[in-house]
Enzyme design. Sequence first.
Site, PDB file in Angstrom:
ATOM      1  N   GLY A 181       0.731  -1.258   0.000  1.00 25.21           N
ATOM      2  CA  GLY A 181       0.000   0.000   0.000  1.00 25.21           C
ATOM      3  C   GLY A 181       0.758   1.303   0.000  1.00 25.21           C
ATOM      4  N   GLY A 183       2.892   2.636  -2.200  1.00 27.30           N
ATOM      5  CA  GLY A 183       3.304   3.177  -3.487  1.00 27.30           C
ATOM      6  C   GLY A 183       2.559   4.445  -3.871  1.00 27.30           C
ATOM      7  N   CYS A 186      -0.610   3.553  -5.693  1.00 31.12           N
ATOM      8  CA  CYS A 186      -1.321   2.418  -5.101  1.00 31.12           C
ATOM      9  C   CYS A 186      -2.448   2.932  -4.210  1.00 31.12           C
ATOM     10  CB  CYS A 186      -0.363   1.557  -4.282  1.00 31.12           C
ATOM     11  SG  CYS A 186      -1.146   0.127  -3.498  1.00 31.12           S
TER      12      CYS A 186
END
Length: 347
Positions: A181, A183, A186
């Site tokens: 999570g 990124g 993301c």
Amino acid sequence: MRIEEGLKLGFKDVLIRPKRSTLKSRSEVALERQFTFKHSGWNWSGVPIIAANMDTVGTFRMAEVLASFDILTAVHKHYTLEQWAEFVKRSPESVLRHVMVSTGTSSADFDKMKQILALSPSLKFICIDVANGYSEHFVSFLQRAREACPDKVICAGNVVTGEMVEELILSGADIVKVGIGPGSVCTTRVKTGVGYPQLSAVIECADAAHGLGGQIVSDGGCSVPGDVAKAFGGGADFVMLGGMLAGHDECEGRVVEENGEKFMLFYGMSSESAMKRHVGGVAQYRAAEGKTVKLPLRGSVDNTVRDIMGGLRSACTYVGASHLKELTKRTTFIRVAEQENRVFGTD
């Protein structure tokens, strides 16, 4: 249901405390690391940064350029076997040894991975990549890959907790990819409520991996060179970068024009854009867990890489680490309420 009370931290929550140093110049800092991997037994040396296996970043052109810096590229899994054959044919060993062959976990992925690896003995790295590394199917695929490729270095993930790092290493992974999570493109954390602050994940997973003779790669959460330094300071052996390397000439994102200015599209690999491109759209049973952004064109990746490496050398100088390997031993994190003075915006 239960609640863990301990505070978990991301890169934005800390700074590295400076310490006395005998170094006279940043040029004295060596960023190269040497590893002998647990299962393959292969010796590798280089700068332990990896371009992410995203279809706009982990490209053949990126691999060719980053190899000149002794940096790895996890080439994305969507190239055809014919494209791989052409790339291997034109590339010297000095490039191929810096390439990771990315794969999913289907039977077709396994067969394709084997065919790609057969193109050259210089292809030593495998990157088994899924969004959720906690499934039994993923572990079974890893075990199958290790049995079929005993001499290859296998990087597998993603996970964020020590017990799963240990299971993956014991199942055949040399390197475990850490991050769920964080990124830049993301959206897993907001779509699912699942995740783990990246710095704490790195610290805890590094401890688990090193106890078994394995390594970890911090995947996601870096937006500036200082974050890369924090990841290494937290115990990461490698750091994987996506957004920081996106938007460059070596990327393969679609270029669009708005008001006379050109932009490159960059998206997460679980985004609607990625699924439309590779599987025809978002399946009815799932939600997209990534977003698409437009980045101004940034030219060649050379300058960005030099900026990242320069920031790393400077961080090492501030804490008296003459080698990157020493950075984690010299790192003391302090919790902070602010990172920078933003009176003139952010750089």
